[in-house]
Scaffold this active site. Structure first.
Site, PDB file in Angstrom:
ATOM      1  N   ASP A  24     -56.389   9.605 -64.832  1.00 26.07           N
ATOM      2  CA  ASP A  24     -55.035   9.772 -64.337  1.00 26.07           C
ATOM      3  C   ASP A  24     -54.771   8.957 -63.096  1.00 26.07           C
ATOM      4  O   ASP A  24     -55.504   9.430 -62.195  1.00 26.07           O
ATOM      5  CB  ASP A  24     -54.615  11.375 -64.370  1.00 26.07           C
ATOM      6  CG  ASP A  24     -53.286  11.650 -65.088  1.00 26.07           C
ATOM      7  OD1 ASP A  24     -52.533  11.206 -64.082  1.00 26.07           O
ATOM      8  OD2 ASP A  24     -53.081  12.487 -65.845  1.00 26.07           O
ATOM      9  N   SER A  75     -47.148  11.254 -66.669  1.00 30.81           N
ATOM     10  CA  SER A  75     -48.147  11.705 -67.503  1.00 30.81           C
ATOM     11  C   SER A  75     -47.677  11.950 -69.035  1.00 30.81           C
ATOM     12  O   SER A  75     -48.221  11.927 -69.868  1.00 30.81           O
ATOM     13  CB  SER A  75     -48.598  13.210 -67.001  1.00 30.81           C
ATOM     14  OG  SER A  75     -49.657  12.887 -65.872  1.00 30.81           O
ATOM     15  N   ASP A 168     -42.080  12.524 -56.688  1.00 32.68           N
ATOM     16  CA  ASP A 168     -41.694  11.207 -57.509  1.00 32.68           C
ATOM     17  C   ASP A 168     -40.769  10.159 -56.635  1.00 32.68           C
ATOM     18  O   ASP A 168     -40.452   9.333 -57.355  1.00 32.68           O
ATOM     19  CB  ASP A 168     -40.882  11.933 -58.793  1.00 32.68           C
ATOM     20  CG  ASP A 168     -41.869  12.857 -59.686  1.00 32.68           C
ATOM     21  OD1 ASP A 168     -42.842  12.395 -59.439  1.00 32.68           O
ATOM     22  OD2 ASP A 168     -41.417  13.770 -60.126  1.00 32.68           O
ATOM     23  N   ARG A 282     -38.324  17.562 -68.587  1.00 25.41           N
ATOM     24  CA  ARG A 282     -39.582  17.576 -68.866  1.00 25.41           C
ATOM     25  C   ARG A 282     -40.395  18.812 -69.046  1.00 25.41           C
ATOM     26  O   ARG A 282     -39.929  19.852 -67.966  1.00 25.41           O
ATOM     27  CB  ARG A 282     -40.339  16.651 -67.651  1.00 25.41           C
ATOM     28  CG  ARG A 282     -42.016  16.869 -67.983  1.00 25.41           C
ATOM     29  CD  ARG A 282     -42.550  15.496 -67.183  1.00 25.41           C
ATOM     30  NE  ARG A 282     -44.164  16.015 -66.925  1.00 25.41           N
ATOM     31  CZ  ARG A 282     -44.794  15.353 -66.225  1.00 25.41           C
ATOM     32  NH1 ARG A 282     -44.653  13.978 -65.793  1.00 25.41           N
ATOM     33  NH2 ARG A 282     -45.946  15.709 -65.884  1.00 25.41           N
ATOM     34  N   LYS A 358     -54.337  19.136 -65.838  1.00 26.15           N
ATOM     35  CA  LYS A 358     -54.045  18.235 -66.763  1.00 26.15           C
ATOM     36  C   LYS A 358     -54.571  18.752 -68.268  1.00 26.15           C
ATOM     37  O   LYS A 358     -54.600  17.709 -69.132  1.00 26.15           O
ATOM     38  CB  LYS A 358     -54.837  16.951 -66.383  1.00 26.15           C
ATOM     39  CG  LYS A 358     -54.439  16.170 -64.958  1.00 26.15           C
ATOM     40  CD  LYS A 358     -53.208  15.527 -65.047  1.00 26.15           C
ATOM     41  CE  LYS A 358     -52.962  15.181 -63.409  1.00 26.15           C
ATOM     42  NZ  LYS A 358     -51.364  14.286 -63.728  1.00 26.15           N
ATOM     43  N   ASP A 424     -54.554  10.846 -59.629  1.00 30.52           N
ATOM     44  CA  ASP A 424     -53.180  11.375 -59.666  1.00 30.52           C
ATOM     45  C   ASP A 424     -52.826  12.674 -58.764  1.00 30.52           C
ATOM     46  O   ASP A 424     -52.139  12.357 -57.946  1.00 30.52           O
ATOM     47  CB  ASP A 424     -52.560  11.612 -61.023  1.00 30.52           C
ATOM     48  CG  ASP A 424     -51.244  11.992 -61.063  1.00 30.52           C
ATOM     49  OD1 ASP A 424     -50.247  11.109 -60.890  1.00 30.52           O
ATOM     50  OD2 ASP A 424     -51.063  13.208 -61.406  1.00 30.52           O
ATOM     51  N   HIS A 428     -50.986  12.149 -55.235  1.00 28.99           N
ATOM     52  CA  HIS A 428     -49.778  12.689 -54.965  1.00 28.99           C
ATOM     53  C   HIS A 428     -49.697  13.483 -53.587  1.00 28.99           C
ATOM     54  O   HIS A 428     -48.511  13.686 -52.934  1.00 28.99           O
ATOM     55  CB  HIS A 428     -49.312  13.623 -56.028  1.00 28.99           C
ATOM     56  CG  HIS A 428     -48.621  13.445 -57.351  1.00 28.99           C
ATOM     57  ND1 HIS A 428     -47.659  12.685 -57.142  1.00 28.99           N
ATOM     58  CD2 HIS A 428     -49.026  13.470 -58.601  1.00 28.99           C
ATOM     59  CE1 HIS A 428     -47.197  12.533 -58.510  1.00 28.99           C
ATOM     60  NE2 HIS A 428     -48.409  12.957 -59.379  1.00 28.99           N
ATOM     61  N   ASP A 465     -52.952   6.648 -67.623  1.00 26.37           N
ATOM     62  CA  ASP A 465     -51.767   6.932 -68.221  1.00 26.37           C
ATOM     63  C   ASP A 465     -50.623   6.546 -67.295  1.00 26.37           C
ATOM     64  O   ASP A 465     -49.374   6.104 -67.793  1.00 26.37           O
ATOM     65  CB  ASP A 465     -51.398   8.442 -68.167  1.00 26.37           C
ATOM     66  CG  ASP A 465     -51.769   9.084 -67.246  1.00 26.37           C
ATOM     67  OD1 ASP A 465     -52.373   8.739 -66.108  1.00 26.37           O
ATOM     68  OD2 ASP A 465     -51.078  10.432 -66.753  1.00 26.37           O
ATOM     69  N   HIS A 466     -50.878   6.074 -66.041  1.00 27.39           N
ATOM     70  CA  HIS A 466     -50.023   5.491 -65.059  1.00 27.39           C
ATOM     71  C   HIS A 466     -50.799   5.195 -63.666  1.00 27.39           C
ATOM     72  O   HIS A 466     -51.857   5.834 -63.756  1.00 27.39           O
ATOM     73  CB  HIS A 466     -48.738   6.383 -64.810  1.00 27.39           C
ATOM     74  CG  HIS A 466     -49.054   7.636 -64.404  1.00 27.39           C
ATOM     75  ND1 HIS A 466     -49.545   7.632 -63.261  1.00 27.39           N
ATOM     76  CD2 HIS A 466     -49.172   8.553 -65.137  1.00 27.39           C
ATOM     77  CE1 HIS A 466     -49.629   9.081 -63.171  1.00 27.39           C
ATOM     78  NE2 HIS A 466     -49.582   9.617 -64.371  1.00 27.39           N
ATOM     79  N   HIS A 496     -45.997   7.844 -58.363  1.00 28.51           N
ATOM     80  CA  HIS A 496     -46.646   6.928 -59.265  1.00 28.51           C
ATOM     81  C   HIS A 496     -46.115   5.301 -58.868  1.00 28.51           C
ATOM     82  O   HIS A 496     -45.415   5.272 -58.161  1.00 28.51           O
ATOM     83  CB  HIS A 496     -46.140   7.259 -60.568  1.00 28.51           C
ATOM     84  CG  HIS A 496     -46.827   8.668 -60.983  1.00 28.51           C
ATOM     85  ND1 HIS A 496     -46.206   9.272 -62.348  1.00 28.51           N
ATOM     86  CD2 HIS A 496     -47.630   9.331 -60.707  1.00 28.51           C
ATOM     87  CE1 HIS A 496     -46.752  10.411 -62.340  1.00 28.51           C
ATOM     88  NE2 HIS A 496     -47.649  10.592 -61.458  1.00 28.51           N
TER      89      HIS A 496
HETATM   90  O1  LIG Z   1     -45.404  16.764 -61.997  1.00 28.73           O
HETATM   91  C1  LIG Z   1     -45.749  15.931 -61.196  1.00 28.73           C
HETATM   92  O2  LIG Z   1     -47.007  16.572 -60.899  1.00 28.73           O
HETATM   93  C2  LIG Z   1     -45.126  14.837 -61.088  1.00 28.73           C
HETATM   94  O3  LIG Z   1     -43.923  14.753 -60.959  1.00 28.73           O
HETATM   95  C3  LIG Z   1     -45.917  13.833 -62.006  1.00 28.73           C
HETATM   96  O4  LIG Z   1     -47.032  13.508 -62.182  1.00 28.73           O
HETATM   97  P1  LIG Z   1     -47.773  13.408 -63.686  1.00 28.73           P
HETATM   98  O5  LIG Z   1     -46.662  13.018 -64.317  1.00 28.73           O
HETATM   99  O6  LIG Z   1     -48.876  12.510 -63.382  1.00 28.73           O
HETATM  100  O7  LIG Z   1     -48.117  14.946 -64.267  1.00 28.73           O
HETATM  101 MN   LIG Z   2     -50.738  11.237 -64.982  1.00 30.06          MN
HETATM  102 MN   LIG Z   3     -48.731  12.310 -61.363  1.00 29.41          MN
END
Ligand SMILES: O=C(O)[C@H](O)COP(=O)(O)O
Ligand SMILES: [Mn+2]
Ligand SMILES: [Mn+2]
Length: 551
Positions: A24, A75, A168, A282, A358, A424, A428, A465-466, A496
């Site tokens: 990730d 993600s 973000d 989301r 995750k 990830d 962050h 994934d990114h 990201h």
């Molecule tokens: O929810 C989060 O932690 C971020 O906004 C995005 O991170 P993720 O897409 O890797 O979960």
């Molecule tokens: Mn991710």
């Molecule tokens: Mn993330």
């Protein structure tokens, strides 16, 4: 049905288990400047890139169903594409389109929200959600549209409960959103309509927990938004400034909660008869707070003290299986024919593993936002620590590797997938040194895991994934070099990236030569068909093509 492919039969016969590894937040940056990945000591990954077939996959923008190529990946959309093998217009795009066409306002859900608010004593709509244009969980333009429409429908009052982002979007950008937004609300307000921010707090501090990792975070949000408990300020701009002074060095996502009050009285507690819209689209971080609003007396995650009788709607439905929430303004993408489903139909056993942070990514997102298992799937969750991850950059990489190795050794699973959260979650935090260590931890785990892949005669597809850890500093658009703070230090980047991600094909099966084809469109959605090819099957008609090549 997936059809057997004769020309792949020799491959399928030679290949043992197929192991799908998502690192990730591991992107491929154009430059080493600010890359924790470039700075990391990662002998396993270096060897993989040097000695095994590897290509780049698109992982952002329209390639993963986002509205535009300016949008980074995330993600949800990334794991949806990996698991479903296809690209759907995602929440961000569906909501924007629904607002643009006006369809959202014609829908029964919105009409019910308006009717309920009007029938309530205060004629009040509460909008809870992430206040930014990150477009990962929400978009401020969607919120503005809701407020404008609430006024047009004749509601008398709107209260916004603003979760502060900085994850973000740039890490201390809160005022860039809060100040213009408060001005927007003030401009819209008049003798008959009163719209204000009523409460808020950093998104990693209140309300937006996910996967049951930290319910006390949601409780803190409930106390803030619903009960109006917390440090009081006259407006949100003053709250951000005041909290920053009280907590020097704390970045936006970690800011504590605040309540807007007049003469000591909160201006927007949530009461019986009010309407509430969670404007995040989301699901992962929207489910817990939704449960707190929707569940009856059986709710046992924390003491709500008071559970107001409200009419509640989500921007989207966050979980179609659990029907959460019951009311939603825009229908989510109907993700069908996922690889999990089709492999299950073929009787292929599948193992999915990650740590809590995750876990839903490799289960719920992977299977098209579906919370129940397909037959033949086994899930294993390694509990995440509840700490700031810059303090534990290795996270649970070792335990995930242990679990994957044990699962491989059991010989019971044909496809095994896992997610290493490190690049990830630590990315962050904006902490460069910790992010470097996080990549080193993944590298160490990967080295162990690949030995088990060899022992099982398997093949691994290693991807991400990114991006995230690949750019830990904001880069100056012109020079490509790190942008600097006033004190000359590089500006940390917590979001990201727009970079592509790797796809590495690894195996040590004697006599078998496999490759990957780099196409212009190669993206995350090609993984499902590539996996099917390794197992000797043609792709499902809905899936994007396989990238596997045979020597
Ligand atoms: O929810 C989060 O932690 C971020 O906004 C995005 O991170 P993720 O897409 O890797 O979960
Ligand atoms: Mn991710
Ligand atoms: Mn993330």
């Amino acid at each position: 049905m997936l059809q057997r492919n004769e020309s792949l039969s020799q491959v399928a016969a030679a290949v043992g288990p197929v192991v799908l590894i998502v690192m990730d937040g591991y992107g491929l940056s154009k430059t080493d400047a600010g890359s924790a990945i470039a700075a990391a000591n990662k002998p396993t990954l270096d060897k993989l890139f040097a000695q095994h077939p590897n290509i780049r996959l698109r992982a952002h923008g329209t390639a993963v169903g986002m509205p535009s190529d300016e949008d980074m990946g995330n993600s949800e959309v990334g794991h949806n594409a990996l698991g479903a093998g296809q690209v759907y217009a995602q929440g961000a795009a569906l909501v924007a389109d629904s607002i643009a066409s006006g369809e959202i306002w014609q829908g029964q859900a919105w009409q019910e929200i308006v009717a309920a608010a009007k029938a309530g004593k205060a004629s009040r709509l509460h909008c809870i959600g992430l206040l930014s244009d990150g477009n990962v969980h929400s978009h401020i333009d969607h919120l503005k549209a809701l407020v404008r429409q609430a006024k047009a429908e004749g509601l008398r009052s709107v209260r916004v409960h603003a979760l502060i982002d900085g994850r973000d979007v740039p890490e201390t950008s809160a005022l860039d959103y809060v100040l213009p937004f408060e001005a927007f609300l003030a401009e819209l307000s008049d003798a008959d309509f009163d719209a204000r921010i009523a409460s808020g707090g950093g998104r990693q501090c209140i309300t937006m927990d996910r996967y049951d990792a930290n319910w006390p975070m949601v409780e803190r949000g409930w106390k803030t938004h619903v009960l109006g408990q917390g440090p009081q300020f006259p407006n949100a701009g003053a709250a951000i400034e005041g909290l920053r002074q009280q907590h020097p060095g704390v970045i936006d996502q970690d800011l504590p909660e605040f309540v807007i009050a007049e003469q000591g009285r909160p201006i927007g507690t949530i009461e019986d008869g009010d309407a509430v819209v969670l404007f995040n689209f989301r699901g992962d971080r929207a489910i817990e707070i939704t449960r707190a609003f929707e569940e009856g007396a059986s709710f046992d995650k924390f003491d709500r003290v008071r559970a107001p009788k409200v009419s509640y709607a989500g921007m989207l439905q966050y979980d179609g299986d659990l029907k959460l929430p019951a009311r939603f303004l825009v229908a989510p993408p109907a993700i069908r024919n996922t690889s999990g489903e089709w492999f299950s139909k073929l009787g292929i056993t599948q193992f999915a593993c990650s740590e809590t942070q995750k876990f839903g990514h490799v289960t719920y997102f992977w299977n098209g936002n579906r919370s129940s298992k397909f037959e033949g799937e086994t899930y294993l969750e390694v509990p995440s620590d509840v700490v700031p991850f810059e303090q534990r950059p290795w996270m649970k990489s070792a335990e995930i590797a242990d679990a994957m190795i044990a699962a491989l050794q059991s010989g019971q699973h044909k496809i095994l997938r896992c997610n290493f959260a490190n690049g990830d979650m630590v990315g962050h935090t904006g902490n460069f040194r910790a992010a470097t260590m996080s990549i080193e931890a993944v590298d160490l785990a990967l080295g162990r895991l690949l030995k088990a892949v060899d022992a099982a005669g398997g093949v691994a597809l290693i991807t991400a994934d990114h991006g995230n850890a690949d750019e830990m500093f904001e880069l100056d658009k012109k020079s490509g070099q790190p942008a600097l703070n006033k004190d000359g230090s590089p500006k940390a980047k917590t979001a990201h990236t727009l970079n592509p991600v790797p796809l590495i094909l690894y195996h040590r099966i004697p006599g078998l030569t496999l490759g990957l084809k780099q196409t212009a469109a190669a993206g995350l959605s090609n993984l499902a068909a590539t996996t099917a090819a390794l197992l000797g099957y043609d792709k499902h008609a809905d899936w994007d093509e396989s990238l596997l090549t045979l020597a």
